[in-house]
Design a protein around this motif. Structure first.
Motif, PDB file in Angstrom:
ATOM      1  N   GLY A 236       0.847  -1.200   0.000  1.00  0.00           N
ATOM      2  CA  GLY A 236       0.000   0.000   0.000  1.00  0.00           C
ATOM      3  C   GLY A 236       0.877   1.243   0.000  1.00  0.00           C
ATOM      4  N   ASN A 237       0.280   2.373   0.322  1.00  0.00           N
ATOM      5  CA  ASN A 237       1.070   3.609   0.392  1.00  0.00           C
ATOM      6  C   ASN A 237       1.633   3.746   1.802  1.00  0.00           C
ATOM      7  N   ARG A 238       2.452   2.777   2.200  1.00  0.00           N
ATOM      8  CA  ARG A 238       3.037   2.805   3.545  1.00  0.00           C
ATOM      9  C   ARG A 238       4.533   2.536   3.439  1.00  0.00           C
ATOM     10  N   SER A 239       5.280   3.077   4.400  1.00  0.00           N
ATOM     11  CA  SER A 239       6.722   2.799   4.448  1.00  0.00           C
ATOM     12  C   SER A 239       7.149   2.592   5.890  1.00  0.00           C
ATOM     13  N   SER A 240       8.232   1.820   6.039  1.00  0.00           N
ATOM     14  CA  SER A 240       8.820   1.585   7.356  1.00  0.00           C
ATOM     15  C   SER A 240      10.043   2.493   7.474  1.00  0.00           C
ATOM     16  N   LEU A 241      10.119   3.232   8.594  1.00  0.00           N
ATOM     17  CA  LEU A 241      11.266   4.131   8.805  1.00  0.00           C
ATOM     18  C   LEU A 241      12.277   3.487   9.728  1.00  0.00           C
ATOM     19  N   VAL A 242      13.550   3.624   9.385  1.00  0.00           N
ATOM     20  CA  VAL A 242      14.623   3.311  10.345  1.00  0.00           C
ATOM     21  C   VAL A 242      15.475   4.579  10.385  1.00  0.00           C
ATOM     22  N   TRP A 243      15.301   5.330  11.458  1.00  0.00           N
ATOM     23  CA  TRP A 243      15.844   6.686  11.553  1.00  0.00           C
ATOM     24  C   TRP A 243      16.901   6.687  12.656  1.00  0.00           C
ATOM     25  N   THR A 244      18.168   6.803  12.263  1.00  0.00           N
ATOM     26  CA  THR A 244      19.264   6.709  13.236  1.00  0.00           C
ATOM     27  C   THR A 244      19.629   8.086  13.775  1.00  0.00           C
ATOM     28  N   GLU A 245      19.701   8.199  15.081  1.00  0.00           N
ATOM     29  CA  GLU A 245      20.021   9.467  15.738  1.00  0.00           C
ATOM     30  C   GLU A 245      20.791   9.171  17.025  1.00  0.00           C
ATOM     31  N   ALA A 246      21.333  10.209  17.660  1.00  0.00           N
ATOM     32  CA  ALA A 246      21.897  10.059  19.007  1.00  0.00           C
ATOM     33  C   ALA A 246      20.768   9.564  19.924  1.00  0.00           C
ATOM     34  N   PRO A 247      21.103   8.729  20.947  1.00  0.00           N
ATOM     35  CA  PRO A 247      20.049   8.099  21.744  1.00  0.00           C
ATOM     36  C   PRO A 247      19.015   9.068  22.331  1.00  0.00           C
ATOM     37  N   GLU A 248      19.495  10.207  22.866  1.00  0.00           N
ATOM     38  CA  GLU A 248      18.513  11.117  23.498  1.00  0.00           C
ATOM     39  C   GLU A 248      17.606  11.768  22.445  1.00  0.00           C
ATOM     40  N   ARG A 249      18.166  12.008  21.272  1.00  0.00           N
ATOM     41  CA  ARG A 249      17.384  12.617  20.173  1.00  0.00           C
ATOM     42  C   ARG A 249      16.340  11.585  19.661  1.00  0.00           C
ATOM     43  N   ALA A 250      16.763  10.328  19.567  1.00  0.00           N
ATOM     44  CA  ALA A 250      15.830   9.279  19.119  1.00  0.00           C
ATOM     45  C   ALA A 250      14.692   9.144  20.134  1.00  0.00           C
ATOM     46  N   LYS A 251      15.042   9.248  21.415  1.00  0.00           N
ATOM     47  CA  LYS A 251      14.021   9.143  22.461  1.00  0.00           C
ATOM     48  C   LYS A 251      13.013  10.291  22.318  1.00  0.00           C
ATOM     49  N   ALA A 252      13.551  11.499  22.052  1.00  0.00           N
ATOM     50  CA  ALA A 252      12.666  12.655  21.881  1.00  0.00           C
ATOM     51  C   ALA A 252      11.763  12.452  20.662  1.00  0.00           C
ATOM     52  N   LEU A 253      12.332  11.950  19.571  1.00  0.00           N
ATOM     53  CA  LEU A 253      11.531  11.714  18.357  1.00  0.00           C
ATOM     54  C   LEU A 253      10.441  10.677  18.595  1.00  0.00           C
ATOM     55  N   ALA A 254      10.714   9.766  19.530  1.00  0.00           N
ATOM     56  CA  ALA A 254       9.737   8.707  19.804  1.00  0.00           C
ATOM     57  C   ALA A 254       8.540   9.239  20.586  1.00  0.00           C
TER      58      ALA A 254
END
Ligand SMILES: Cc1cc2nc3c(=O)[nH]c(=O)nc-3n(C[C@H](O)[C@H](O)[C@H](O)COP(=O)(O)OP(=O)(O)OC[C@H]3O[C@@H](n4cnc5c(N)ncnc54)[C@H](O)[C@@H]3O)c2cc1C
Length: 421
Positions: A236-254
């Motif tokens: 479908g019109n869907r995608s899976s993201l794997v977004w690499t960041e510094a741990p605290e930044r990834a936590k904020a994005l989550a």
């Protein structure tokens, strides 16, 4: 020495410790090859197929996917999205600048695979929950004995086999134990096998998004100074993201509001997919490179992340695990047919020889790619851009990379060529 044993209810040819995607695949392959197999995992087996258990989707290259096709796993997948092309671009170097994809890109398409692979896509994107459900069915059909929830606590090898002690069950006997118990493998540690590697001090945020425009089956990877961001096509019109960041930044994005998340994402990937909407929960995974110093121990073979765990930027970790499963299953099934004791060092070293080079090469290649794309020095960036442009413009180089990533390079086990054991 010929291999002839009388088997009781707790006697197996192989005990596979760990029913993750690599361990479950190995168990099916071994059972299909006529061996008696127990699959042990601390998680109840059904829990692993729940949607909330693992939000990741895996890019499986065309050659490792043949393993699942040959073992009857592929036909049980609820859905799978073919990958018809890959585009790798580079984001803007400065965090102040808008991070739109740059023209320093490399692209792969079907024509980069020669006639041998005609009719196959570059690979498939499969949501892990669907892969786990299909494997659970295949495990049951192959006649594997599933012992879960139960944890392998110790493996005591002797001349005739190994005693496998479980927390939550009676001891088992087997000629060989396959440690498919993941990156933090307790069995590997207990066998005294060291690892080399390091923490990346980065986390991968995983999420699914839907988008306005179709992805056309193209996997996109944007290399940003903070780490790579992959947008991988799902059905479908869907995608899976794997977004690499510094741990605290990834936590904020989550935890940022879904609308803010979508707008941060759009700033990085540009508008090719139109408006994006976050679908469902977000997960974070701490990243580490790790290679076991040996693939085998006494009556023990390491498989999947227990043997080698790599950065997800090239989507190769599970592919490595599937190739381990194919090589180990072929080695053991062939040895059993010759009447050999399948747990003997001579047999296990055949497996190690087949897998060592691939694992070490891939660990070095993914680590090298990560470093070279994280480089902020303008001269290194210029040389890298020239190298990428050269590889992109030169068909044989592109085809070489496509075949390496596709897992078809080197002497492949039968399952990897789509042939039964
Ligand atoms: C964000 C991210 C994205 C990724 N994307 C891709 C991709 O696109 N393509 C790709 O090829 N790879 C990808 N990977 C890598 C891939 O997910 C892993 O390589 C793969 O899941 C490892 O599977 P495994 O079965 O070896 O280990 P695991 O999935 O870790 O399974 C280990 C199992 O062992 C069990 N266990 C633990 N201890 C014991 C014990 N003592 N006794 C018995 N059982 C035990 C655990 O319960 C678990 O079920 C990605 C990884 C990450 C983090």
């Amino acid at each position: 020495m010929s291999y002839l044993r009388l088997m009781g209810a707790n006697d197996f040819d192989v005990v596979v410790a760990g029913a993750g995607l690599a361990g479950a695949t190995l168990a099916v392959a071994l059972a299909r090859g006529g061996l008696r197999v127990a699959l042990v995992d601390p998680q109840p087996f059904e829990a692993q197929t729940a949607a909330a258990f693992d939000g990741r989707a895996s890019a499986i290259s065309y050659a490792p996917f043949r393993i699942w096709r040959t073992l009857g796993v592929a036909e049980r997948l609820a859905e799978a999205q073919p990958i018809n092309g890959m585009v790798v671009t580079e984001g803007a170097p400065s965090s102040a600048a808008p991070r739109l994809p740059s023209p320093a890109w490399i692209g792969f398409e079907l024509s980069d695979l020669d006639g041998v692979d005609a009719g196959e896509p570059l690979g498939w994107m499969i949501e892990n929950r669907h892969a786990r459900a299909a494997l659970a069915e295949a495990v049951a059909e192959a006649g594997v004995t599933v012992i879960a929830p139960a944890t392998v606590e110790s493996v005591e090898p002797d001349a005739a086999g190994a005693t496998v002690r479980l927390a939550g069950g009676a001891p088992l006997r087997a000629a060989l134990v396959a440690a498919a118990d993941g990156r933090d493998s307790a069995l590997r540690r207990a066998a005294g096998i060291d690892v080399t590697g390091w923490d990346y001090e980065q986390s991968a945020l995983v999420a699914t998004v839907s988008h306005e425009r179709p992805h056309e089956g193209v996997a996109r990877q944007v290399f940003l100074p903070s780490g790579p961001l992959a947008v991988l096509p799902l059905t479908g019109n869907r995608s899976s993201l794997v977004w690499t960041e510094a741990p605290e930044r990834a936590k904020a994005l989550a935890s940022v509001a879904p609308e803010a998340f979508a707008s941060l994402l759009l700033r990085r990937i540009g508008g090719a997919l139109g408006a994006v909407t976050l679908e469902g929960p977000r997960w974070t995974h701490a990243l580490r490179l790790q290679l076991a110093e040996q693939h085998v121990g006494e009556r023990l073979a390491l498989v999947g992340d227990a043997a080698c765990s790599v950065h997800p930027l090239a989507g190769q970790g599970l592919n490595l695990g599937l190739k381990d499963a194919a090589a180990l299953a072929e080695t053991l099934v062939d040895a059993a047919r010759l009447g050999e004791d399948i747990g003997l060092a001579a047999v296990l070293h055949r497996y190690a020889r087949r897998r060592r080079f691939d694992a070490a090469t891939l660990a070095a290649a993914t680590d090298g790619l990560r470093r070279i794309y994280a480089e902020r020095n303008p001269s290194v960036r210029a040389v890298r851009g020239a190298g990428v442009a050269l590889a992109n413009g030169f068909g044989p180089a592109r085809r070489f990379f496509a075949r390496e990533a596709g897992g078809a390079a080197g002497a492949a086990p039968r399952l990897l060529r789509g042939l039964p054991l």
